[in-house]
Design an enzyme around this catalytic site. Structure first.
Site, short mmCIF file in Angstrom:
data_model
loop_
_atom_site.label_atom_id
_atom_site.label_comp_id
_atom_site.label_asym_id
_atom_site.label_seq_id
_atom_site.Cartn_x
_atom_site.Cartn_y
_atom_site.Cartn_z
N ARG A 185 43.29 39.81 36.56
CA ARG A 185 42.89 38.42 36.69
C ARG A 185 42.22 37.94 35.40
O ARG A 185 41.79 38.73 34.57
CB ARG A 185 41.93 38.25 37.88
CG ARG A 185 42.55 38.66 39.21
CD ARG A 185 41.55 38.51 40.34
NE ARG A 185 42.13 38.86 41.64
CZ ARG A 185 42.12 40.07 42.17
NH1 ARG A 185 41.54 41.07 41.52
NH2 ARG A 185 42.68 40.29 43.35
N LYS B 91 37.18 38.78 43.58
CA LYS B 91 37.98 38.96 44.78
C LYS B 91 38.23 40.42 45.13
O LYS B 91 39.17 40.76 45.83
CB LYS B 91 39.34 38.24 44.65
CG LYS B 91 39.20 36.75 44.40
CD LYS B 91 40.56 36.10 44.33
CE LYS B 91 40.45 34.63 44.04
NZ LYS B 91 41.75 33.97 43.95
N HIS C 252 46.47 32.10 36.06
CA HIS C 252 46.58 33.08 37.15
C HIS C 252 48.03 33.40 37.48
O HIS C 252 48.32 34.47 38.05
CB HIS C 252 45.86 32.57 38.40
CG HIS C 252 45.73 33.61 39.47
ND1 HIS C 252 44.86 34.68 39.38
CD2 HIS C 252 46.37 33.76 40.66
CE1 HIS C 252 44.96 35.45 40.45
NE2 HIS C 252 45.87 34.91 41.25
N ARG D 271 49.50 36.76 36.58
CA ARG D 271 49.37 37.86 37.55
C ARG D 271 50.54 37.82 38.53
O ARG D 271 51.09 38.87 38.88
CB ARG D 271 48.04 37.75 38.29
CG ARG D 271 47.78 38.84 39.35
CD ARG D 271 46.33 38.78 39.78
NE ARG D 271 46.02 39.54 40.97
CZ ARG D 271 45.74 40.85 40.98
NH1 ARG D 271 45.77 41.54 39.86
NH2 ARG D 271 45.44 41.47 42.10
N TRP E 53 44.53 45.09 45.13
CA TRP E 53 44.41 44.25 46.34
C TRP E 53 43.87 45.10 47.49
O TRP E 53 44.37 46.20 47.76
CB TRP E 53 45.76 43.68 46.74
CG TRP E 53 46.21 42.51 45.94
CD1 TRP E 53 45.70 41.25 45.97
CD2 TRP E 53 47.29 42.47 44.98
NE1 TRP E 53 46.39 40.43 45.10
CE2 TRP E 53 47.36 41.14 44.49
CE3 TRP E 53 48.20 43.42 44.51
CZ2 TRP E 53 48.30 40.75 43.54
CZ3 TRP E 53 49.12 43.03 43.57
CH2 TRP E 53 49.17 41.71 43.09
N TYR F 67 55.11 38.90 47.83
CA TYR F 67 56.09 39.20 46.78
C TYR F 67 57.32 39.94 47.34
O TYR F 67 58.25 40.22 46.60
CB TYR F 67 55.45 40.06 45.69
CG TYR F 67 54.27 39.41 45.03
CD1 TYR F 67 54.44 38.38 44.11
CD2 TYR F 67 52.96 39.81 45.32
CE1 TYR F 67 53.35 37.76 43.51
CE2 TYR F 67 51.87 39.19 44.73
CZ TYR F 67 52.07 38.18 43.82
OH TYR F 67 50.99 37.57 43.23
#
Length: 284
Positions: free
Chosen positions: A132, A160, A219, A222, A245, A254
């Protein structure tokens, strides 16, 4: 415990390297809660804040970041510091479905060529690691082990992710880092000797527009990294680990970019159908 005392302790314990976002949020909340004890905060107070932010034209996503920070302080006071309070339930607002905007390799090449060297290096590093914006701009040398070719990303709720994770470095990513050696003693990415704080600047947006990259923001690098990985066959569970994540649902968006791995399962029925239904065999 006063709300102000809770905020100070929260920031001291979290010790985020860049507290700009936190400070901005807590400054906004101070007129509402600065005179209150944490056990006095009720749902109606939170509803007032939400309605005020909506009137100001702030997006649901931005309001949710504020609510998440508010909830984090109250929960920490209640659960960890054993303050006698009963935090109200903080329900987040609905946000639009996450968009996935990504670049083709040709578009990425044109972008890199159009940018000044220091920004181009950060773009290449982002495309190679999937990190990020803040993970890149605030990257420090003590997070990097070039001999093992890894970067250590610290857990941070602003970024995050509460959990730390390790990012393996590609050859191109290592080359980018080597070009930064000697420019600053602590921080990796700099401009004219000073640490970089933001990457998604007016200059970056202007150049994107000049070369025809519509609706593109930092962003999305990413998203590009993740999409390229999936297109090249990286399993989603591996992508989740590489990208840090914590929620698999974030990676599932994705999934529609990958379908090659499904063909082997579709074709596995072909022999059985040909055997049981000989008349179909001639149609291949």
């Amino acid at each position: 415990m006063l709300w102000k005392e809770a905020v100070i302790r929260f920031m001291r314990e979290k010790q985020n390297k860049d507290q700009t976002n936190e400070i901005s949020i807590f400054k906004y909340l101070d007129p509402y809660f600065g005179h209150m004890y944490v056990d006095e905060i009720r749902r109606m107070h939170i509803d007032d804040i939400i309605q005020q932010r909506l009137k100001e034209g702030v997006s649901n996503a931005t309001i949710n970041r504020l609510l998440q920070k508010l909830r984090a302080v109250l929960n920490k006071a209640h659960k960890e510091w054993e303050v006698k309070c009963d935090p109200p339930f903080v329900k987040l607002l609905k946000e639009p479905k996450k968009r996935v905007r990504w670049l083709t390799e040709n578009e990425a090449y044109r972008l890199i060529q159009a940018l000044p060297a220091h920004t181009a290096d950060m773009v290449v590093f982002s495309l190679e690691t999937g990190l990020r914006e803040s993970n890149v701009t605030l990257l420090r040398w003590d997070q990097i082990n070039l001999s093992e070719r890894v970067v250590f990303i610290e857990g941070d709720d602003i970024l995050k992710s509460e959990q730390a994770f390790v990012v393996p470095l590609s050859e191109k990513a290592v080359d980018v880092l080597k070009r930064q050696i000697g420019k600053h003693t602590e921080r990796v990415f700099t401009y004219k000797g000073n640490p970089v704080r933001r990457a998604n600047t007016k200059m970056f947006k202007s150049i994107c527009k000049e070369i025809g990259l519509e609706d593109f923001r930092w962003h999305d690098l990413r998203h590009t990294w993740a999409t390229w990985h999936v297109n090249r066959g990286t399993p989603l569970e591996v992508l989740q680990e590489l990208g840090g994540w914590s929620d698999y649902k974030m990676v599932k968006r994705y999934a529609h970019f990958s379908h090659q791995h499904l063909h082997k399962y579709v074709n596995s029925t072909q022999n059985q159908i040909s055997t049981n239904f000989p008349t179909l065999a001639k149609f291949g």
